[in-house]
Design a protein around this motif. Sequence first.
Motif, PDB file in Angstrom:
ATOM      1  N   PHE A   1       0.842  -1.199   0.000  1.00 22.13           N
ATOM      2  CA  PHE A   1       0.000   0.000   0.000  1.00 22.13           C
ATOM      3  C   PHE A   1       0.878   1.251   0.000  1.00 22.13           C
ATOM      4  CE2 PHE A   1      -1.771   3.453   2.540  1.00 22.13           C
ATOM      5  CZ  PHE A   1      -2.877   3.777   1.774  1.00 22.13           C
ATOM      6  N   LEU A   2       1.859   1.294   0.888  1.00 15.11           N
ATOM      7  CA  LEU A   2       2.700   2.480   1.020  1.00 15.11           C
ATOM      8  C   LEU A   2       3.523   2.737  -0.235  1.00 15.11           C
ATOM      9  CD1 LEU A   2       3.804   2.043   4.719  1.00 15.11           C
ATOM     10  CD2 LEU A   2       2.183   3.721   3.817  1.00 15.11           C
ATOM     11  N   LEU A   3       4.030   1.692  -0.857  1.00 16.79           N
ATOM     12  CA  LEU A   3       4.813   1.867  -2.084  1.00 16.79           C
ATOM     13  C   LEU A   3       3.971   2.471  -3.215  1.00 16.79           C
ATOM     14  CD1 LEU A   3       7.074  -1.297  -2.094  1.00 16.79           C
ATOM     15  CD2 LEU A   3       7.818   1.093  -1.937  1.00 16.79           C
ATOM     16  N   ALA A   4       2.660   2.308  -3.134  1.00 14.26           N
ATOM     17  CA  ALA A   4       1.765   2.870  -4.152  1.00 14.26           C
ATOM     18  C   ALA A   4       1.402   4.332  -3.865  1.00 14.26           C
ATOM     19  CB  ALA A   4       0.492   2.027  -4.251  1.00 14.26           C
ATOM     20  N   THR A   5       1.836   4.866  -2.729  1.00 15.93           N
ATOM     21  CA  THR A   5       1.536   6.262  -2.388  1.00 15.93           C
ATOM     22  C   THR A   5       2.665   7.165  -2.889  1.00 15.93           C
ATOM     23  OG1 THR A   5       2.659   6.291  -0.241  1.00 15.93           O
ATOM     24  CG2 THR A   5       0.361   5.498  -0.266  1.00 15.93           C
ATOM     25  N   PRO A   6       2.356   8.443  -3.126  1.00 12.68           N
ATOM     26  CA  PRO A   6       3.401   9.359  -3.598  1.00 12.68           C
ATOM     27  C   PRO A   6       4.562   9.519  -2.618  1.00 12.68           C
ATOM     28  CG  PRO A   6       1.224  10.414  -3.709  1.00 12.68           C
ATOM     29  CD  PRO A   6       1.053   9.089  -3.039  1.00 12.68           C
ATOM     30  N   PHE A   7       4.288   9.393  -1.334  1.00 13.11           N
ATOM     31  CA  PHE A   7       5.315   9.613  -0.318  1.00 13.11           C
ATOM     32  C   PHE A   7       6.444   8.587  -0.414  1.00 13.11           C
ATOM     33  CE2 PHE A   7       6.970   9.082   4.041  1.00 13.11           C
ATOM     34  CZ  PHE A   7       7.409  10.374   4.267  1.00 13.11           C
ATOM     35  N   PHE A   8       6.133   7.345  -0.745  1.00 11.62           N
ATOM     36  CA  PHE A   8       7.109   6.257  -0.743  1.00 11.62           C
ATOM     37  C   PHE A   8       7.654   5.927  -2.121  1.00 11.62           C
ATOM     38  CE2 PHE A   8       5.097   5.803   3.288  1.00 11.62           C
ATOM     39  CZ  PHE A   8       6.044   5.246   4.121  1.00 11.62           C
ATOM     40  N   GLY A   9       7.255   6.694  -3.149  1.00 16.13           N
ATOM     41  CA  GLY A   9       7.671   6.400  -4.517  1.00 16.13           C
ATOM     42  C   GLY A   9       9.180   6.373  -4.683  1.00 16.13           C
ATOM     43  N   GLY A  10       9.677   5.386  -5.426  1.00 16.34           N
ATOM     44  CA  GLY A  10      11.087   5.315  -5.773  1.00 16.34           C
ATOM     45  C   GLY A  10      12.003   4.701  -4.741  1.00 16.34           C
ATOM     46  N   LEU A  11      11.466   4.269  -3.610  1.00 14.53           N
ATOM     47  CA  LEU A  11      12.321   3.689  -2.571  1.00 14.53           C
ATOM     48  C   LEU A  11      12.625   2.222  -2.867  1.00 14.53           C
ATOM     49  CD1 LEU A  11      10.749   5.113   0.708  1.00 14.53           C
ATOM     50  CD2 LEU A  11      12.786   5.914  -0.499  1.00 14.53           C
TER      51      LEU A  11
ATOM     52  N   ASP B   1      -3.136   9.599   0.722  1.00 14.76           N
ATOM     53  CA  ASP B   1      -2.736  10.989   0.943  1.00 14.76           C
ATOM     54  C   ASP B   1      -1.852  11.084   2.184  1.00 14.76           C
ATOM     55  OD1 ASP B   1      -4.186  12.042  -1.228  1.00 14.76           O
ATOM     56  OD2 ASP B   1      -6.007  12.204  -0.012  1.00 14.76           O
ATOM     57  N   PHE B   2      -1.093  12.160   2.279  1.00 17.51           N
ATOM     58  CA  PHE B   2      -0.330  12.414   3.494  1.00 17.51           C
ATOM     59  C   PHE B   2      -0.458  13.874   3.866  1.00 17.51           C
ATOM     60  CE2 PHE B   2       2.835  12.595   0.047  1.00 17.51           C
ATOM     61  CZ  PHE B   2       3.489  13.794   0.301  1.00 17.51           C
ATOM     62  N   PHE B   3      -0.257  14.155   5.156  1.00 13.24           N
ATOM     63  CA  PHE B   3      -0.352  15.516   5.658  1.00 13.24           C
ATOM     64  C   PHE B   3       0.550  15.680   6.875  1.00 13.24           C
ATOM     65  CE2 PHE B   3      -3.621  13.100   7.836  1.00 13.24           C
ATOM     66  CZ  PHE B   3      -3.548  13.530   9.156  1.00 13.24           C
ATOM     67  N   GLY B   4       0.816  16.945   7.213  1.00 13.62           N
ATOM     68  CA  GLY B   4       1.678  17.242   8.356  1.00 13.62           C
ATOM     69  C   GLY B   4       3.129  17.438   7.977  1.00 13.62           C
ATOM     70  N   GLU B   5       3.440  17.215   6.709  1.00 14.90           N
ATOM     71  CA  GLU B   5       4.836  17.314   6.267  1.00 14.90           C
ATOM     72  C   GLU B   5       5.397  18.727   6.404  1.00 14.90           C
ATOM     73  OE1 GLU B   5       2.403  18.794   3.184  1.00 14.90           O
ATOM     74  OE2 GLU B   5       2.222  16.850   4.170  1.00 14.90           O
ATOM     75  N   MET B   6       4.523  19.736   6.352  1.00 10.36           N
ATOM     76  CA  MET B   6       5.013  21.115   6.458  1.00 10.36           C
ATOM     77  C   MET B   6       5.703  21.359   7.792  1.00 10.36           C
ATOM     78  SD  MET B   6       1.886  23.079   4.487  1.00 10.36           S
ATOM     79  CE  MET B   6       2.074  24.558   5.429  1.00 10.36           C
ATOM     80  N   THR B   7       5.192  20.763   8.859  1.00 13.63           N
ATOM     81  CA  THR B   7       5.815  20.986  10.172  1.00 13.63           C
ATOM     82  C   THR B   7       7.195  20.334  10.242  1.00 13.63           C
ATOM     83  OG1 THR B   7       4.845  19.046  11.234  1.00 13.63           O
ATOM     84  CG2 THR B   7       3.591  21.085  11.355  1.00 13.63           C
ATOM     85  N   LEU B   8       7.406  19.270   9.475  1.00 10.64           N
ATOM     86  CA  LEU B   8       8.719  18.621   9.474  1.00 10.64           C
ATOM     87  C   LEU B   8       9.739  19.448   8.707  1.00 10.64           C
ATOM     88  CD1 LEU B   8       7.831  14.863   8.914  1.00 10.64           C
ATOM     89  CD2 LEU B   8       8.146  16.105  11.054  1.00 10.64           C
ATOM     90  N   ILE B   9       9.274  20.193   7.719  1.00  9.51           N
ATOM     91  CA  ILE B   9      10.190  20.976   6.894  1.00  9.51           C
ATOM     92  C   ILE B   9      10.477  22.333   7.514  1.00  9.51           C
ATOM     93  CG2 ILE B   9      10.450  22.145   4.658  1.00  9.51           C
ATOM     94  CD1 ILE B   9       8.818  19.773   3.473  1.00  9.51           C
TER      95      ILE B   9
END
Length: 159
Positions: free
Chosen positions: A11-21, A83-91
């Motif tokens: 599932f995670l590999l199919a999400t944009p966040f994990f692409g290319g790993l 979808d993912f969210f909260g990444e702005m606080t990490l950056i």
Amino acid sequence: MAVSSPDLKAFLLATPFFGGLSDASCDLLVSMLVERRFGAGDTVVAEGEPGRSMFVVHSGELVVSKLGGSGRIIRMASLGPGDFFGEMTLIEMQNRSATIVAQSPTLLYELTARQLYAYYKADIYAYVMVMQNINRELCRRLRRADNRIAELQMLHASQ
């Protein structure tokens, strides 16, 4: 609770966040995730609160909203599986920019800033891939926001 399963990894590999790993890089990142469950109506994060983690949506529907100047709640977006969210606080290490509320029973996977830093130390190439994936999503969101602003300007000009 940290998680790991072949179904979750697929599932995670199919999400944009994990692409290319690579498999090994993905396995390491998956091992760092913590499962979080929320019921319908639960607030996952609140605008203005400190935030040091991001979330990947596995199941459920969430609504993103902001508080308007008049105190009115403005619905900004809906989120669903992948979808993912909260990444702005990490950056940018700033407080949460919006409120996220679960609209149905929701399963999320959380990644903290500390875990992301450990990922950086363990596999810098994979960390760069993840950051590129986050940046791509931020660019997509910025383009959508630009289009919305342009549409609102055209609507305002025609009135």
